[in-house]
Design a protein around this motif. Sequence first.
Motif, PDB file in Angstrom:
ATOM      1  N   PRO B 378      26.895  69.077  74.285  1.00 54.72           N
ATOM      2  CA  PRO B 378      28.271  69.312  74.734  1.00 54.72           C
ATOM      3  C   PRO B 378      28.789  68.157  75.568  1.00 54.72           C
ATOM      4  CG  PRO B 378      26.740  70.319  76.256  1.00 54.72           C
ATOM      5  CD  PRO B 378      25.916  69.513  75.297  1.00 54.72           C
ATOM      6  N   LEU B 379      28.440  66.927  75.220  1.00 52.93           N
ATOM      7  CA  LEU B 379      28.863  65.794  76.041  1.00 52.93           C
ATOM      8  C   LEU B 379      30.219  65.273  75.574  1.00 52.93           C
ATOM      9  CD1 LEU B 379      25.365  64.208  76.045  1.00 52.93           C
ATOM     10  CD2 LEU B 379      26.483  65.299  77.982  1.00 52.93           C
ATOM     11  N   ALA B 380      30.803  64.416  76.413  1.00 55.06           N
ATOM     12  CA  ALA B 380      32.165  63.966  76.130  1.00 55.06           C
ATOM     13  C   ALA B 380      32.238  63.208  74.811  1.00 55.06           C
ATOM     14  CB  ALA B 380      32.658  63.074  77.268  1.00 55.06           C
ATOM     15  N   GLY B 381      31.175  62.489  74.480  1.00 59.17           N
ATOM     16  CA  GLY B 381      31.185  61.707  73.253  1.00 59.17           C
ATOM     17  C   GLY B 381      31.388  62.558  72.012  1.00 59.17           C
ATOM     18  N   PHE B 382      30.917  63.793  72.084  1.00 58.78           N
ATOM     19  CA  PHE B 382      31.126  64.705  70.976  1.00 58.78           C
ATOM     20  C   PHE B 382      32.609  64.863  70.688  1.00 58.78           C
ATOM     21  CE2 PHE B 382      31.968  69.168  69.774  1.00 58.78           C
ATOM     22  CZ  PHE B 382      31.418  69.144  68.510  1.00 58.78           C
ATOM     23  N   TRP B 383      33.372  65.009  71.754  1.00 60.06           N
ATOM     24  CA  TRP B 383      34.819  65.166  71.573  1.00 60.06           C
ATOM     25  C   TRP B 383      35.461  63.885  71.065  1.00 60.06           C
ATOM     26  CZ3 TRP B 383      35.899  69.962  71.367  1.00 60.06           C
ATOM     27  CH2 TRP B 383      35.149  70.884  72.113  1.00 60.06           C
ATOM     28  N   MET B 384      34.889  62.748  71.456  1.00 59.49           N
ATOM     29  CA  MET B 384      35.417  61.489  70.900  1.00 59.49           C
ATOM     30  C   MET B 384      35.372  61.541  69.390  1.00 59.49           C
ATOM     31  SD  MET B 384      33.447  58.770  73.344  1.00 59.49           S
ATOM     32  CE  MET B 384      33.776  57.299  72.403  1.00 59.49           C
ATOM     33  N   LYS B 385      34.194  61.866  68.885  1.00 58.92           N
ATOM     34  CA  LYS B 385      34.026  61.887  67.431  1.00 58.92           C
ATOM     35  C   LYS B 385      34.909  62.965  66.819  1.00 58.92           C
ATOM     36  CE  LYS B 385      31.031  58.614  67.358  1.00 58.92           C
ATOM     37  NZ  LYS B 385      31.315  58.197  68.741  1.00 58.92           N
ATOM     38  N   GLU B 386      35.005  64.091  67.529  1.00 55.73           N
ATOM     39  CA  GLU B 386      35.814  65.205  67.034  1.00 55.73           C
ATOM     40  C   GLU B 386      37.264  64.740  66.831  1.00 55.73           C
ATOM     41  OE1 GLU B 386      35.059  69.378  66.253  1.00 55.73           O
ATOM     42  OE2 GLU B 386      34.040  67.475  66.233  1.00 55.73           O
ATOM     43  N   VAL B 387      37.763  63.997  67.814  1.00 53.94           N
ATOM     44  CA  VAL B 387      39.140  63.500  67.727  1.00 53.94           C
ATOM     45  C   VAL B 387      39.305  62.604  66.506  1.00 53.94           C
ATOM     46  CG1 VAL B 387      40.751  61.921  68.793  1.00 53.94           C
ATOM     47  CG2 VAL B 387      39.672  63.682  70.167  1.00 53.94           C
ATOM     48  N   VAL B 388      38.331  61.710  66.322  1.00 49.45           N
ATOM     49  CA  VAL B 388      38.419  60.804  65.180  1.00 49.45           C
ATOM     50  C   VAL B 388      38.404  61.593  63.886  1.00 49.45           C
ATOM     51  CG1 VAL B 388      37.326  58.892  63.980  1.00 49.45           C
ATOM     52  CG2 VAL B 388      37.217  59.020  66.456  1.00 49.45           C
ATOM     53  N   PHE B 389      37.474  62.517  63.784  1.00 48.05           N
ATOM     54  CA  PHE B 389      37.368  63.275  62.532  1.00 48.05           C
ATOM     55  C   PHE B 389      38.639  64.067  62.273  1.00 48.05           C
ATOM     56  CE2 PHE B 389      32.624  63.077  63.220  1.00 48.05           C
ATOM     57  CZ  PHE B 389      32.459  62.121  62.239  1.00 48.05           C
ATOM     58  N   GLY B 390      39.202  64.637  63.375  1.00 45.44           N
ATOM     59  CA  GLY B 390      40.430  65.393  63.201  1.00 45.44           C
ATOM     60  C   GLY B 390      41.526  64.530  62.587  1.00 45.44           C
ATOM     61  N   SER B 391      41.739  63.342  63.158  1.00 42.18           N
ATOM     62  CA  SER B 391      42.810  62.470  62.654  1.00 42.18           C
ATOM     63  C   SER B 391      42.532  62.029  61.232  1.00 42.18           C
ATOM     64  CB  SER B 391      42.924  61.229  63.542  1.00 42.18           C
ATOM     65  OG  SER B 391      43.229  61.613  64.848  1.00 42.18           O
ATOM     66  N   VAL B 392      41.257  61.705  60.955  1.00 44.46           N
ATOM     67  CA  VAL B 392      40.920  61.199  59.632  1.00 44.46           C
ATOM     68  C   VAL B 392      41.072  62.294  58.592  1.00 44.46           C
ATOM     69  CG1 VAL B 392      39.043  60.333  58.233  1.00 44.46           C
ATOM     70  CG2 VAL B 392      39.431  59.389  60.488  1.00 44.46           C
ATOM     71  N   ALA B 393      40.621  63.498  58.954  1.00 44.95           N
ATOM     72  CA  ALA B 393      40.723  64.595  57.998  1.00 44.95           C
ATOM     73  C   ALA B 393      42.187  64.876  57.697  1.00 44.95           C
ATOM     74  CB  ALA B 393      40.041  65.836  58.563  1.00 44.95           C
ATOM     75  N   GLU B 394      43.036  64.707  58.723  1.00 39.87           N
ATOM     76  CA  GLU B 394      44.457  64.919  58.515  1.00 39.87           C
ATOM     77  C   GLU B 394      45.005  63.888  57.539  1.00 39.87           C
ATOM     78  OE1 GLU B 394      47.358  65.040  61.952  1.00 39.87           O
ATOM     79  OE2 GLU B 394      46.086  66.806  62.224  1.00 39.87           O
ATOM     80  N   ALA B 395      44.509  62.655  57.662  1.00 35.94           N
ATOM     81  CA  ALA B 395      44.991  61.607  56.773  1.00 35.94           C
ATOM     82  C   ALA B 395      44.594  61.897  55.328  1.00 35.94           C
ATOM     83  CB  ALA B 395      44.426  60.251  57.200  1.00 35.94           C
ATOM     84  N   GLY B 396      43.573  62.688  55.130  1.00 35.18           N
ATOM     85  CA  GLY B 396      43.237  63.152  53.782  1.00 35.18           C
ATOM     86  C   GLY B 396      42.360  62.207  53.011  1.00 35.18           C
ATOM     87  N   GLY B 397      42.095  62.596  51.790  1.00 33.02           N
ATOM     88  CA  GLY B 397      41.244  61.781  50.925  1.00 33.02           C
ATOM     89  C   GLY B 397      39.777  62.035  51.200  1.00 33.02           C
ATOM     90  N   TRP B 398      38.944  61.355  50.435  1.00 31.89           N
ATOM     91  CA  TRP B 398      37.505  61.521  50.599  1.00 31.89           C
ATOM     92  C   TRP B 398      36.840  60.257  51.122  1.00 31.89           C
ATOM     93  CZ3 TRP B 398      35.119  65.799  51.112  1.00 31.89           C
ATOM     94  CH2 TRP B 398      35.627  66.950  50.507  1.00 31.89           C
ATOM     95  N   VAL B 399      37.425  59.112  50.747  1.00 26.98           N
ATOM     96  CA  VAL B 399      36.764  57.849  51.074  1.00 26.98           C
ATOM     97  C   VAL B 399      36.739  57.625  52.578  1.00 26.98           C
ATOM     98  CG1 VAL B 399      36.755  55.374  50.650  1.00 26.98           C
ATOM     99  CG2 VAL B 399      37.607  56.942  48.896  1.00 26.98           C
ATOM    100  N   LEU B 400      37.906  57.787  53.208  1.00 33.08           N
ATOM    101  CA  LEU B 400      38.019  57.496  54.641  1.00 33.08           C
ATOM    102  C   LEU B 400      37.108  58.399  55.470  1.00 33.08           C
ATOM    103  CD1 LEU B 400      39.447  55.534  56.389  1.00 33.08           C
ATOM    104  CD2 LEU B 400      41.318  57.144  56.655  1.00 33.08           C
ATOM    105  N   PRO B 401      37.200  59.727  55.310  1.00 36.85           N
ATOM    106  CA  PRO B 401      36.272  60.577  56.075  1.00 36.85           C
ATOM    107  C   PRO B 401      34.821  60.219  55.794  1.00 36.85           C
ATOM    108  CG  PRO B 401      37.984  61.903  55.095  1.00 36.85           C
ATOM    109  CD  PRO B 401      38.146  60.521  54.537  1.00 36.85           C
ATOM    110  N   GLY B 402      34.519  59.915  54.558  1.00 42.97           N
ATOM    111  CA  GLY B 402      33.136  59.557  54.219  1.00 42.97           C
ATOM    112  C   GLY B 402      32.675  58.353  55.021  1.00 42.97           C
TER     113      GLY B 402
END
Lengths: 139, 767
Positions: B378-402
Amino acid sequence: MTPLARIVSLAVLPIALMISLSHLLNAEHGPGDGFTAGIITALALTLEYLTFGFRDVRQRLARLRFERVLFGGLLLALLAAILPLFVGVPFFGEVSVGTRLPLLGDLELTTALLFDFGIYFAVVGGAMTAIDALEMAVE
Amino acid sequence: LAVATPFAGALLIGLLRAAGWTRAPFAALGVLASAVTAALVALLWLRIPYPFETRVEWAGAAQLGFGLAVDELALVFAVLVTGIGLLTFAYSALFIERSRAAYNAYLLLFTGSMLGVVFATDLVQLYLFWELTDLASFLLIGLNWRDTAARAAALRVLLITTLGGLGLLLGIVLLGALAGTYQISQLNGGLPLADYPPLLTLTVALIVLGAVTKAAQFPLHVWLPPAMRAPTPVNAYLDSAALLAAGVYLLARLQPALADVPLWTWAVGGAGLASMLAGGLLALAAGDFKVILAYSTVSQYGFIFLLLGLASPQALAGALFLLLQHGLLKAALFFVVGLVAIATGVTAAGRSGGLWRRMPVTFAIAAVLAFSLGGLPPLAGFWMKEVVFGSVAEAGGWVLPGLVVLGSGLTLAYMLRFLRLVFVAGEAAPELPRAEPRLLLAVPGMLALLTIGFGLEPGLPAKALAAPAAGAATGVLPRLELSLYWGPALLLSLLALGLGSLGFLSLERWQPLLLRMLSPAWTLDRIYSAAGEACAAAGRLTLRLQNGLLLRYLAMVMMALLGMLALSGAGDVVRHGVPLTRVEQLLPLPGWDWRMLLLLLLICAGSLLTLLLRQHVQMVLALGAVGYLIGGVFALALAPSLGILQVHVETLVTVLLILPLAAIPRELLERFYTGARERVTGGRLLLAATAGLGGGWVSWWVLEHLPAAPIAPWFNDNAAALTGATDVVAAVLLHFRALDTLAEVLVFATATAGVFALARLIRKERG
């Protein structure tokens, strides 16, 4: 050099300085300006070098470092350019403090005058630095 | 005031040092100054209503201003810079027993210039402070100047970041020309950019180039790893939090104005993606602790750039969130590495086996930090990655999230490897470390506690700092959702964690492959050294051309000049024939009478005499006479100022010419005078003749092409009224063209410096 030449060159120095000063103060109302004044002063000093010998004069003026005069002049000129900023006038704008100096008559103290003095010192310092450097190399 | 304090502190330290106070408490002064700065920034943040802006137009014609602009975005960076800065000062006051004056002064200089960048109201002002940060980082990295590698690293930083800075300057000038203003708040205030796509694209490319070099993004990250030769606190401050953040600030600031250009997403996001992956792989391959951290910085800033490239308020908030968290974590990790180095003297993998048993507290802190950066909950870095994944998933596609999953997997893998290399693997550490330095541990320990706290309450930094800052920059307040819910982001996070652990566990199997694959990556280093080689070759060419033969210089200058003249003049003659008309009109010059004619004849005679005389002193005197005569011409032509000046300058020049002649040994001169005359070859004659004719042609051409409406009458009419100077020459020199005068005096000073240096060289050679 002959004694006569020495006396003449000694007499020339203050006169040259006075002429320089009059050029400076009167720059805006007659021929001549800071640059000319600087050259005149440099010439007078060079004359001293020639008549009394470089070493002799240099020893007497040991505390006068012409490089510093050059940089001081440059700083003065820059200052004249920047100072107006502090009173809300654009870069290189003109600010004048309207005092009349005694003896010299009508004279406005302006940043332009400061700028001209900066140029004067830069020219004197630069020319004499060059001559000093050459003399040192020659000796 | 906040900006001025660090500069004042640096100046004070410099003055004290210059005054000979070698034992003054410089470290305490540094801490004090940075604390005051931090307090001022905090005050600014909490007490003063922002956004506000003060601005002085100092060059009205060029629309350049100077001033302060404070808003939430600027404050986020200011808090980061001063916060980490304060910690760095505190840490280094303890780290280096008697920390040196220069060190503290440079560090303060750096803090000040970073704040200058952040609070700049004007793009040109921003650039000025931007380059100041380059200078400060050069000084800091080269601090240990006896170390050749440190010097080389400092030079590399300077060269690469200044190159980027030049690109940025070009970009800024283009942007200013397109938008009609350099004021940042107006740029973003929806001012329509001139509608000219290619130029706009070029502008974006140049500005992004500047940001990419500053933030050490692939492929211009090559300056960062060598910079690890600097003292560790410097790395903690510059390379993790502050220096690189300037690049992010620039992009965040200009995003609203420029993100509509298609190139933006590709350039910024592309650089981010490439750095994320390349940095991760390189971090897995590196051996030096600090270099691992440096590559990890490259990859983490890759994430930030990726989010910036997405160019939505949401993503910008995410990028700032990442920036803050990463700043904390990376500074703390550098502090830990510094601790290990103090305690054991070990800085690279191989000799620190089993260290975790001897430094348990340090190890615990490092583990928390590394896990956090790796993205474990439950460290802060987890949320860092969470934020990135959220934005990337919103952008869509498969290549970028991958790809992003791959990047965060790499992050976890290299952080685990970092822990193992520093504290577990390798031969047992040879010398027992002393007791763990408690006081020093406090600094990274505090940051570790912070990362746990932010892990439990991630909304705090996000809501208080990142979101409003992004809102201030873009005008849209984004919602930064930070709660655990079953969505694509969480899925991607788990996927990345799994991949990272797997990668770490199987590292031994595929690391040889990685090393082999990475060897071409060093070509970037090779390109850098090749560029150095090219410069050296150019230098050799210059040496061959400038061989000291005055005659050859003269010939080259003349030929170049004549070439240009021929190019421009020939076309003119073809088009218009030989012109005669205007010169005939001008011939009755003012003061044109028999005296003038006499003077001109004398000038010709004097010039010829100079050619015929054989002794150098005589030649110089003849030239001087010609100069006086020219002064006479000026005087007759109603230009007394010029005439006076000409006579004076001529005298001085004559003296200056005769001086070096006196230095030539007598025998040499005798030989010259009695020996055979210099050969007059056909080539030289031709060159001399064409040079003379060319010069004449230029005068003729200029007279023929005088503008239809000369500017002189305007000066004559307006000088007295506008400037109060009755002498028109003075009016021009001191008022209308004062800037030119200043520049000329500078040229004069430069030439003097040249004479000075040459003369000194001669003296040295003579011994």
